[in-house]
Scaffold this active site. Structure first.
Site, PDB file in Angstrom:
ATOM      1  N   CYS A 194       0.742  -1.048   0.060  1.00 29.87           N
ATOM      2  CA  CYS A 194       0.167   0.003  -0.146  1.00 29.87           C
ATOM      3  C   CYS A 194       0.943   1.287  -0.097  1.00 29.87           C
ATOM      4  O   CYS A 194       1.883   1.442   0.563  1.00 29.87           O
ATOM      5  CB  CYS A 194      -0.917   0.188   1.433  1.00 29.87           C
ATOM      6  SG  CYS A 194      -1.884  -1.355   1.520  1.00 29.87           S
ATOM      7  N   ARG A 216       5.146  -0.517  -6.304  1.00 28.66           N
ATOM      8  CA  ARG A 216       4.899  -1.361  -5.156  1.00 28.66           C
ATOM      9  C   ARG A 216       4.059  -2.245  -5.061  1.00 28.66           C
ATOM     10  O   ARG A 216       3.969  -3.219  -4.236  1.00 28.66           O
ATOM     11  CB  ARG A 216       4.424  -0.213  -4.075  1.00 28.66           C
ATOM     12  CG  ARG A 216       5.369   0.835  -3.574  1.00 28.66           C
ATOM     13  CD  ARG A 216       4.965   1.780  -2.747  1.00 28.66           C
ATOM     14  NE  ARG A 216       4.790   1.318  -1.255  1.00 28.66           N
ATOM     15  CZ  ARG A 216       5.325   1.743  -0.200  1.00 28.66           C
ATOM     16  NH1 ARG A 216       6.440   2.731  -0.473  1.00 28.66           N
ATOM     17  NH2 ARG A 216       4.806   1.483   0.961  1.00 28.66           N
ATOM     18  N   TRP A 240      -2.934  -2.945  -1.404  1.00 31.76           N
ATOM     19  CA  TRP A 240      -2.710  -4.295  -1.581  1.00 31.76           C
ATOM     20  C   TRP A 240      -3.545  -4.957  -0.648  1.00 31.76           C
ATOM     21  O   TRP A 240      -3.067  -4.812   0.591  1.00 31.76           O
ATOM     22  CB  TRP A 240      -1.165  -4.465  -1.298  1.00 31.76           C
ATOM     23  CG  TRP A 240      -0.642  -5.717  -1.618  1.00 31.76           C
ATOM     24  CD1 TRP A 240      -0.526  -6.116  -2.848  1.00 31.76           C
ATOM     25  CD2 TRP A 240      -0.414  -6.787  -1.039  1.00 31.76           C
ATOM     26  NE1 TRP A 240       0.015  -7.356  -2.937  1.00 31.76           N
ATOM     27  CE2 TRP A 240      -0.150  -7.885  -1.788  1.00 31.76           C
ATOM     28  CE3 TRP A 240      -0.426  -7.050   0.573  1.00 31.76           C
ATOM     29  CZ2 TRP A 240       0.341  -9.254  -1.128  1.00 31.76           C
ATOM     30  CZ3 TRP A 240      -0.317  -8.248   1.055  1.00 31.76           C
ATOM     31  CH2 TRP A 240       0.254  -9.358   0.012  1.00 31.76           C
ATOM     32  N   ASN A 261      -2.102   1.791   5.757  1.00 29.27           N
ATOM     33  CA  ASN A 261      -1.311   0.708   5.550  1.00 29.27           C
ATOM     34  C   ASN A 261      -0.732   0.082   6.798  1.00 29.27           C
ATOM     35  O   ASN A 261      -0.736   0.458   7.846  1.00 29.27           O
ATOM     36  CB  ASN A 261       0.317   1.380   5.079  1.00 29.27           C
ATOM     37  CG  ASN A 261       0.379   2.047   3.571  1.00 29.27           C
ATOM     38  OD1 ASN A 261      -0.842   2.095   3.132  1.00 29.27           O
ATOM     39  ND2 ASN A 261       1.257   2.740   3.227  1.00 29.27           N
ATOM     40  N   GLY A 262      -0.787  -1.319   6.207  1.00 29.13           N
ATOM     41  CA  GLY A 262      -0.380  -2.236   7.777  1.00 29.13           C
ATOM     42  C   GLY A 262      -1.921  -2.978   7.914  1.00 29.13           C
ATOM     43  O   GLY A 262      -2.894  -3.125   7.088  1.00 29.13           O
ATOM     44  N   GLU A 316      16.537 -18.978  -6.703  1.00 27.26           N
ATOM     45  CA  GLU A 316      15.925 -17.722  -7.338  1.00 27.26           C
ATOM     46  C   GLU A 316      15.341 -17.880  -8.732  1.00 27.26           C
ATOM     47  O   GLU A 316      14.591 -17.103  -9.151  1.00 27.26           O
ATOM     48  CB  GLU A 316      17.290 -16.767  -7.557  1.00 27.26           C
ATOM     49  CG  GLU A 316      17.326 -15.379  -8.157  1.00 27.26           C
ATOM     50  CD  GLU A 316      16.131 -14.572  -7.521  1.00 27.26           C
ATOM     51  OE1 GLU A 316      15.696 -14.698  -6.546  1.00 27.26           O
ATOM     52  OE2 GLU A 316      16.150 -13.299  -8.211  1.00 27.26           O
ATOM     53  N   LYS A 366      11.832 -16.205  -9.801  1.00 28.00           N
ATOM     54  CA  LYS A 366      11.622 -15.386 -10.995  1.00 28.00           C
ATOM     55  C   LYS A 366      10.319 -16.086 -11.764  1.00 28.00           C
ATOM     56  O   LYS A 366       9.400 -15.233 -12.099  1.00 28.00           O
ATOM     57  CB  LYS A 366      12.730 -15.253 -11.742  1.00 28.00           C
ATOM     58  CG  LYS A 366      13.905 -14.287 -11.076  1.00 28.00           C
ATOM     59  CD  LYS A 366      13.576 -12.936 -10.838  1.00 28.00           C
ATOM     60  CE  LYS A 366      12.879 -12.695  -9.470  1.00 28.00           C
ATOM     61  NZ  LYS A 366      13.576 -12.238  -8.442  1.00 28.00           N
ATOM     62  N   GLU A 376       6.842 -15.931 -10.192  1.00 33.65           N
ATOM     63  CA  GLU A 376       6.251 -14.590  -9.949  1.00 33.65           C
ATOM     64  C   GLU A 376       5.660 -13.987 -11.151  1.00 33.65           C
ATOM     65  O   GLU A 376       4.798 -13.242 -11.116  1.00 33.65           O
ATOM     66  CB  GLU A 376       7.559 -13.729  -9.578  1.00 33.65           C
ATOM     67  CG  GLU A 376       8.023 -13.766  -8.047  1.00 33.65           C
ATOM     68  CD  GLU A 376       8.827 -12.798  -7.797  1.00 33.65           C
ATOM     69  OE1 GLU A 376      10.208 -12.928  -8.166  1.00 33.65           O
ATOM     70  OE2 GLU A 376       8.649 -11.792  -7.063  1.00 33.65           O
ATOM     71  N   HIS A 411      15.745 -38.079  -4.211  1.00 35.47           N
ATOM     72  CA  HIS A 411      15.197 -38.222  -2.733  1.00 35.47           C
ATOM     73  C   HIS A 411      13.742 -37.871  -2.846  1.00 35.47           C
ATOM     74  O   HIS A 411      13.084 -37.766  -1.596  1.00 35.47           O
ATOM     75  CB  HIS A 411      15.932 -37.579  -1.693  1.00 35.47           C
ATOM     76  CG  HIS A 411      17.431 -37.896  -1.768  1.00 35.47           C
ATOM     77  ND1 HIS A 411      17.737 -39.105  -1.026  1.00 35.47           N
ATOM     78  CD2 HIS A 411      18.590 -37.323  -1.964  1.00 35.47           C
ATOM     79  CE1 HIS A 411      19.052 -39.380  -1.191  1.00 35.47           C
ATOM     80  NE2 HIS A 411      19.520 -38.164  -1.862  1.00 35.47           N
ATOM     81  N   LYS A 464       6.038  -4.829  -3.981  1.00 36.94           N
ATOM     82  CA  LYS A 464       7.367  -4.699  -4.122  1.00 36.94           C
ATOM     83  C   LYS A 464       7.981  -4.470  -2.893  1.00 36.94           C
ATOM     84  O   LYS A 464       9.135  -4.918  -2.561  1.00 36.94           O
ATOM     85  CB  LYS A 464       7.749  -3.131  -4.871  1.00 36.94           C
ATOM     86  CG  LYS A 464       8.988  -2.768  -4.993  1.00 36.94           C
ATOM     87  CD  LYS A 464       9.783  -3.988  -6.076  1.00 36.94           C
ATOM     88  CE  LYS A 464      11.365  -3.422  -6.187  1.00 36.94           C
ATOM     89  NZ  LYS A 464      11.856  -4.902  -6.670  1.00 36.94           N
TER      90      LYS A 464
END
Ligand code: F6R
Length: 605
Positions: free
Chosen positions: A2, A27, A74, A98-99, A479, A483, A486, A502, A600
Site C-alpha cells: 500500500c 509497489r 494491496w 497501510n498495515g 532464485e 522469478k 512470480e 530423494h 514490491k
C-alpha cells in the site's frame, strides 16, 4: 505494498495526488482511491484495479479541493473491491491506512454494539469509526486522534482528514513507515520518499509510535505518550523526475540489462583495484573479532544470503547461520556473544526483516544492513549500512538488486577473510581482480539473450519447471524458480541437484523442463550426472554451463556461459534465469512489472 500520500495544499490536490500515486504503482496494488476536503466537505472516488480506472472516475466526476489523501491498496483484509478500497469515510472523517490492525475484530464487535454499520470488510474501517466516535463524544481532533491510536494494536501508517477542519491533517506511524514532507505554505504526508518526490525533498521520517498534527504552516510531531518531540529534517536523494523504461518494453527488462553498469558502480564503491583491497565503511566494532555471522532476509534477498553463506564460510572460516526473516525471531535463535547479524533488503522496509533486525538489536548483536533504499527504516536503525547502489528498482521482481547484493556480499566476505587473517594480500588482490571482471562477463551473457528468448518460448507453456544446481548455485536455482513463478505464474521449484532423487524426481516426465545450472567447477561432474538421471526419465534438460560440451548430448538445449571464478559465477548465472523468466512471461503476455498479487515492498508480516 500500500502507498499513502496526503496534501495540505494551496492548489488543486487531486492531480498532484494522482501523480504521486503513479510513483507508487511499482509497489504493487489492486485498488486505489482519493478523498478531498473542499469548503469543509469530504468527498471521495475509489476504483478497483489500476490507477487508470480511478482516473476515469475522476474525469467523470472530478474532486475539488486543495487538501486530499490518496491510497494504493494491496489487499490484506477483504477482496480488492471498490468497497474495500481506501479512503474509508464516515460523516466526520476520511482515512487511509497501510498495515494491519490486529485487534480489529474486537474493535468491530465493540463498535457494532453501539450501532455502527460497516461498509466493507477491511480492518481500516474500525479506525475511521473509532475516531468518529471520539469526535462525536466532544474530544478535540488532537485528543480524539491520540485516543484512537491508543486503542490500536498491530502495524499501521495512517493519514486522516476531518470534515470542517480545512487546515488540519493527522498522520501516525507504528510499524509501517510514514514521512512528512515540508513545503512552503504547504505540507505533505507520504508512505516513503518516493511518494513525495514531486512535492518536497525536505523530509521528516517519523519514528515508531510517532504521530503528527499538520497544518499548511506547521508540523508538530508527538511521541506515543502525546509528548511533543522534535525530529530532524533530512534532504531526500530521491529524484523528482519519474524513472522511465528508456527503450525497454518493461522496467524488469531495463533493470536486467543495466546490471553490468550498476554492478560496476556498486563494486566501485567497495573495491580499490590499485591497492588490491576491499574497502568497507568504518565499523563501530572490529570485524576480526566477529565469532559468528547471522544472515536474515526474505525472498530474493534471502537467496543472496544463502550464496553469501558459502563465501563467508569458505573464505573467512566464520560460522554462518541463514534464515528467512518471517521464521527467524519465532524460533528463539541462539545468538553468539558479539555476533554480527546482517539483514539484506532491497527496500529496507520489509516488515519481517525489520522485526528480525530489532530482535537482534535488542539481544545486543552488532547489526549490519545491505539496502538499496538509503532512506529506509533499516538503514536508519542499523549500526552499519552497506548500500548496494543498484538505483531505483521498479519492476516488482527483483533483478539488479539481487546481483548488486551478491557483489557487495562477495566484497564483504573477502574483507572479513582478510580481517580474520584467512587470506593474505596477494589472495585479496586476486579476489578483487576477479570481482572487477564481473560486469564485462555479465555484458557477454546479456549479449546472447536472443538464444534465451528462444529457449524461454519452449518452457512458457509448461505446467511445472524445475531448476537444479549444487553448492553456491543451489540458491541461484531457487532464485530462478522464484522469478519464473512470480512473473509467468508457472509452477517452478529450485532443488539441490543431489536431492532430486530423494523425492522430486518422481515429478519428471517429458513435459517437465529442468534448468541445470552447472558451471565448470568442482561439482560439475556430479551436477551433470544428476541431469543425466533426469534425461533418463525423459525430462527436458536445459543446460547453463561454460563446459559440459560432451555431456550436452541428448539435452533439450544448452546455453553457453562465460567462465569465471567462484565469486562471480552466482552473479553471472543469475542473468540467464532472470531472462528465461522474463521471456517466458512476455510469451505468456502477463503483467511483467506488476505481477498479480505481488507487492514490491512488503510492509506487513
Ligand atoms: C522477488 C522479490 C521478493 C523480495 C522480498 C524481499 O523478486 O522481489 O522476494 O526479494 O520481498 O524484499 P526486500 O529485499 O525489499 O526486503
Amino acid at each position: 505494498m500500500c502507498g499513502i500520500v496526503g496534501i495540505l495544499g494551496t492548489t488543486a490536490a487531486t492531480p498532484r495526488i494522482l501523480e504521486s500515486l503513479k510513483r507508487l504503482e511499482y509497489r504493487g496494488y489492486d485498488s486505489a482511491g482519493i478523498a478531498t476536503l473542499n469548503a469543509g466537505t469530504l468527498d471521495r472516488r475509489r476504483a478497483a484495479g489500476k490507477l487508470e480506472n480511478l482516473s476515469t472516475k475522476l474525469k467523470e466526476a472530478p474532486l475539488q479541493g486543495n487538501n486530499g489523501i490518496g491510497h494504493t491498496r494491496w489487499a490484506t483484509h477483504g477482496e480488492p473491491s471498490e468497497a474495500n478500497a481506501h479512503p474509508h469515510m464516515t460523516d466526520r472523517i476520511a482515512i487511509v491506512h497501510n498495515g494491519i490492525i490486529e485487534n480489529f475484530r474486537s474493535l468491530k464487535a465493540e463498535l457494532t454494539e453501539t450501532g455502527v454499520t460497516f461498509e466493507g470488510e477491511t480492518d481500516t474501517e474500525v479506525v475511521a469509526h473509532l475516531l468518529t466516535r471520539y469526535l462525536k463524544e466532544g474530544l478535540s481532533p488532537r485528543d480524539a486522534f491520540h485516543k484512537t491510536l491508543g486503542r490500536l494494536e498491530g502495524a499501521f501508517a495512517l493519514c486522516v482528514l476531518i470534515r470542517g477542519e480545512d487546515n488540519l491533517m493527522f498522520g501516525a506511524r507504528e510499524g509501517s513507515p510514514l514521512v512528512v514532507g515540508l513545503g512552503s505554505g504547504e505540507n505533505y504526508l507520504g508512505s516513503d520518499a518516493m511518494a513525495l518526490a514531486s512535492l518536497s525533498s525536505r523530509l521528516i521520517y517519523l519514528e515508531e509510535g510517532d504521530w503528527v498534527e499538520m497544518t499548511r504552516e506547521t508540523v508538530q510531531v508527538y511521541d506515543t505518550t502525546g509528548r511533543p518531540v522534535k525530529r530532524s529534517v533530512s534532504i531526500s536523494q530521491v529524484a523528482s523526475t519519474m524513472v522511465d523504461k528508456g527503450n525497454h518494453r518493461h522496467f524488469m527488462q531495463k533493470e536486467i540489462f543495466e546490471q553490468p553498469t550498476v554492478v560496476a558502480q556498486s563494486l566501485g564503491r567497495y573495491l580499490d583495484p590499485n591497492a588490491g583491497k576491499v574497502t568497507l565503511p568504518d565499523m563501530p566494532f572490529e570485524l576480526a573479532t566477529v565469532p559468528k555471522v547471522t544472515l536474515v532476509a526474505c525472498g530474493t534477498s534471502y537467496y543472496a544470503a544463502l550464496v553469501a553463506r558459502y563465501w563467508i564460510e569458505k573464505l573467512a572460516r566464520v560460522p554462518v547461520e541463514v534464515d528467512i526473516a518471517s521464521e527467524f525471531r519465532y524460533r528463539a535463535p541462539v545468538y553468539a556473544e558479539g555476533g554480527l547479524c546482517i539483514f539484506i533488503s532491497q527496500s529496507g522496509e520489509t516488515a519481517d526483516t525489520l522485526a528480525a533486525l530489532r530482535h537482534a538489536k535488542e539481544a545486543g548483536q552488532r547489526v549490519l544492513v545491505l539496502v538499496n533504499v538509503l532512506e529506509s527504516t533499516m538503514a536508519r536503525e542499523a549500526d552499519v549500512v552497506l548500500p548496494i547502489h543498484a538505483g531505483p528498482e521498479i519492476g516488482v521482481a527483483s533483478t539488479k538488486a539481487f546481483t548488486c547484493q551478491l557483489s557487495v556480499l562477495a566484497a564483504f566476505a573477502v574483507n572479513l577473510a582478510a580481517a580474520k587473517g584467512q587470506i593474505d594480500d596477494p589472495q585479496e588482490d586476486a579476489y578483487v581482480a576477479e570481482l572487477e571482471s564481473a560486469p564485462k562477463l555479465m555484458a557477454q551473457v546479456l549479449h546472447n539473450d536472443a538464444k534465451l528468448q528462444t529457449i524461454a518460448r519452449s518452457i512458457a507453456h509448461a505446467r511445472d519447471v524445475l531448476f537444479v544446481g549444487r553448492g553456491i548455485h543451489y540458491p541461484i536455482a531457487m532464485e530462478g524458480a522464484l522469478k519464473l513463478k512470480e512473473i509467468s505464474y508457472i509452477h517452478a521449484e529450485g532443488y539441490a541437484a543431489g536431492e532430486l532423487k530423494h523425492g522430486p524426481i518422481a515429478l519428471i516426465d517429458e513435459n517437465v523442463p529442468v534448468i541445470g545450472i552447472a558451471p565448470n567447477d568442482d561439482l560439475i561432474d556430479k551436477t551433470v550426472s544428476n541431469l543425466q538421471e533426469i534425461m533418463a526419465r525423459q525430462g527436458k534438460v536445459i543446460l547453463l554451463s561454460d563446459n559440459a560440451e560432451d555431456e550436452a548430448e541428448g539435452m533439450f538445449a544448452r546455453f553457453e556461459m562465460p567462465s569465471a571464478g567462484e565469486l562471480v559465477t552466482p552473479i553471472l548465472y543469475a542473468i540467464p534465469v532472470q531472462l528465461l523468466a522474463y521471456y517466458a512471461a512476455v510469451e505468456k503476455g502477463t503483467d511483467v512489472d506488476q505481477p498479480r498479487n505481488l507487492a514490491k515492498s512488503v510492509t506487513v508480516e
